[in-house]
Design an enzyme around this catalytic site. Structure first.
Site, PDB file in Angstrom:
ATOM      1  N   SER A  22       0.982  -1.010  -0.086  1.00  0.00           N
ATOM      2  CA  SER A  22       0.017  -0.111  -0.007  1.00  0.00           C
ATOM      3  C   SER A  22       0.725   1.231  -0.059  1.00  0.00           C
ATOM      4  O   SER A  22       1.893   1.108   0.651  1.00  0.00           O
ATOM      5  CB  SER A  22      -0.893   0.094   1.367  1.00  0.00           C
ATOM      6  OG  SER A  22      -2.094   0.777   1.102  1.00  0.00           O
ATOM      7  N   ALA A  62       2.230   8.393  -2.027  1.00  0.00           N
ATOM      8  CA  ALA A  62       1.598   9.684  -2.434  1.00  0.00           C
ATOM      9  C   ALA A  62       3.017  10.610  -3.214  1.00  0.00           C
ATOM     10  O   ALA A  62       3.543  10.958  -2.371  1.00  0.00           O
ATOM     11  CB  ALA A  62       0.671  10.327  -1.605  1.00  0.00           C
ATOM     12  N   TYR A 186      -7.413  14.259   0.520  1.00  0.00           N
ATOM     13  CA  TYR A 186      -6.800  15.072   0.058  1.00  0.00           C
ATOM     14  C   TYR A 186      -7.671  15.752  -1.151  1.00  0.00           C
ATOM     15  O   TYR A 186      -8.743  15.526  -1.086  1.00  0.00           O
ATOM     16  CB  TYR A 186      -5.367  14.202  -0.464  1.00  0.00           C
ATOM     17  CG  TYR A 186      -4.936  13.827   0.838  1.00  0.00           C
ATOM     18  CD1 TYR A 186      -4.151  14.772   1.467  1.00  0.00           C
ATOM     19  CD2 TYR A 186      -4.544  12.454   1.088  1.00  0.00           C
ATOM     20  CE1 TYR A 186      -3.321  14.218   2.656  1.00  0.00           C
ATOM     21  CE2 TYR A 186      -3.898  12.075   2.133  1.00  0.00           C
ATOM     22  CZ  TYR A 186      -3.266  13.232   3.120  1.00  0.00           C
ATOM     23  OH  TYR A 186      -2.698  12.876   4.310  1.00  0.00           O
TER      24      TYR A 186
END
Ligand code: FNR
Length: 360
Positions: A22, A62, A186
């Site tokens: 992840s 990210a 986000y």
């Protein structure tokens, strides 16, 4: 063989197994100067360890499409050639180790400009290297965060282009999967949720309007991302708010649209758009959302959130609740989790690098 270690094909890409890493921010790049947002020795060691550990898809953290889209000044970025070339060396290495390299494209919106979590994670004032965040509406995440600047339609179009440019760079850098980060409150999630999106123009109000920015990003990315490579979208299935939030029903409705727009897999997480919400955290607590999306829309899913045990992960895949599992913190504890799982389920380790395999 266990279902967990069966290969999985999306478009023309075959991932060697269903145990995936992840995305997890490392907040470890240089904050400014020529090395800003550039992967360094930490990122190489961190991701290579999981690839050597038998993970099928190593999904990088990210990665910001612009400097102001970073959560913290230490985020990875993909807005210049130096960042692209450095990541190219990393993807080559991950491929040599037998893993598929993927990257999550992100813009933090109103949750940008914070300190690293191990320094408290508080919003950073401009005189401490921070900047004023951008958002759909001038509504701060909480009382500690600054009031963000409300994006104009022109600025929104500019950010859509930044996502497309970053996707193009990701391709040049050798990534084989890109994931658009639409979760955890986000920027994209801020547009989706009525809790954070108070706009009265074409980007706010109705479901169609709140999903417009996300779809513009998806379309722009899909246009530059090759037809033979898969595109993922990470969503927060619910804001976990009693009212005025994004809901699981919204997610199912939106998943059907994403599927039509060329998204190949929904990575189903939850939360992050409102502080202080009550989340019923427990083993596999987000799996039912992934299962529902898959059952009701036919869109492939990945399950994430407190998936820690090999038997648990195997069941998620064999029950058809998701096509793959994404492991976060468990891979920080144990980079060799996939070997442990393969030994437990199949009586042998997962793919082992030849440097180790001959000796073992
Ligand atoms: C995360 N998470 C996260 N999610 C995401 O979509 N992009 C990111 O960059 C990050 N960064 C991040 C950093 C760290 C240190 C952690 C622990 C988590 C969330 C992560 O991908 C995962 O969804 C959650 O951690 C839940 O899964 P686990 O940890 O229970 O397996």
């Amino acid at each position: 063989m266990s279902a967990l270690f069966e290969p999985y094909t999306l478009r023309s890409l075959t991932v060697p197994n269903r145990v995936w890493m992840s995305p997890m921010c490392q907040y470890s790049a240089e904050p400014d100067g020529p090395e800003a947002g550039v992967a360094n020795a930490w990122h190489f060691a961190h991701y290579a360890a999981r690839a050597a550990g038998g993970i099928g898809l190593v999904l990088l953290e990210a990665t910001a499409v612009s400097p102001e889209g970073r959560i913290s000044p230490g985020d990875l970025g993909l807005w210049n050639d130096h960042q692209t070339e450095t990541l190219k060396r990393l993807t080559g290495f991950l491929k040599d180790l037998g893993a598929v390299p993927g990257l999550q494209l992100a813009h933090a919106g109103r949750k940008a400009s914070t300190d690293a979590p191990w320094r408290g994670g508080a919003p950073l004032a401009e005189d401490r290297g921070g900047w004023r965040p951008l958002a759909p509406s001038a509504v701060p995440f909480d009382t500690d965060h600054p009031v963000p600047h409300e994006l104009t339609a022109e600025q929104i179009a500019g950010i859509v282009r930044q996502f497309a440019d970053a996707a193009r760079r990701a391709l040049t850098a050798g990534f084989e999967v890109v994931e658009v980060h639409g979760a955890h409150g986000y920027l994209i999630g801020q547009f989706l949720s009525p809790h954070s999106n108070r706009r009265t123009d074409a980007y706010g109000g109705s479901f169609e309007n709140r999903t417009r920015f996300a779809l513009e990003v998806v379309d722009a990315v899909r246009e530059v991302w090759p037809d033979d490579l898969p595109l993922f979208f990470r969503i927060s299935a619910t804001d976990w708010l009693p009212e005025d939030g994004w809901t699981a029903d919204d997610t199912v409705r939106f998943a059907a649209v994403l599927r039509e727009r060329g998204v190949d897999l929904l990575d189903v997480s939850s939360g992050g758009n409102a502080p202080g919400v009550r989340i019923p955290v427990g083993p596999g607590y987000q799996v039912p959302f992934a299962a529902r999306v898959k059952a009701e829309t036919g869109l492939p899913t990945a399950a994430v959130g407190l998936v820690t045990e090999p038997g648990q992960a195997e069941k998620i895949v064999t029950n058809g609740e998701a096509d793959a599992v994404l492991l976060g913190r468990e891979l920080l504890r144990d980079p060799h989790w996939a070997h442990r799982a393969a030994r437990e389920l199949d009586g042998r380790p997962a793919r082992v690098p030849e440097q180790y395999a001959w000796a073992l």
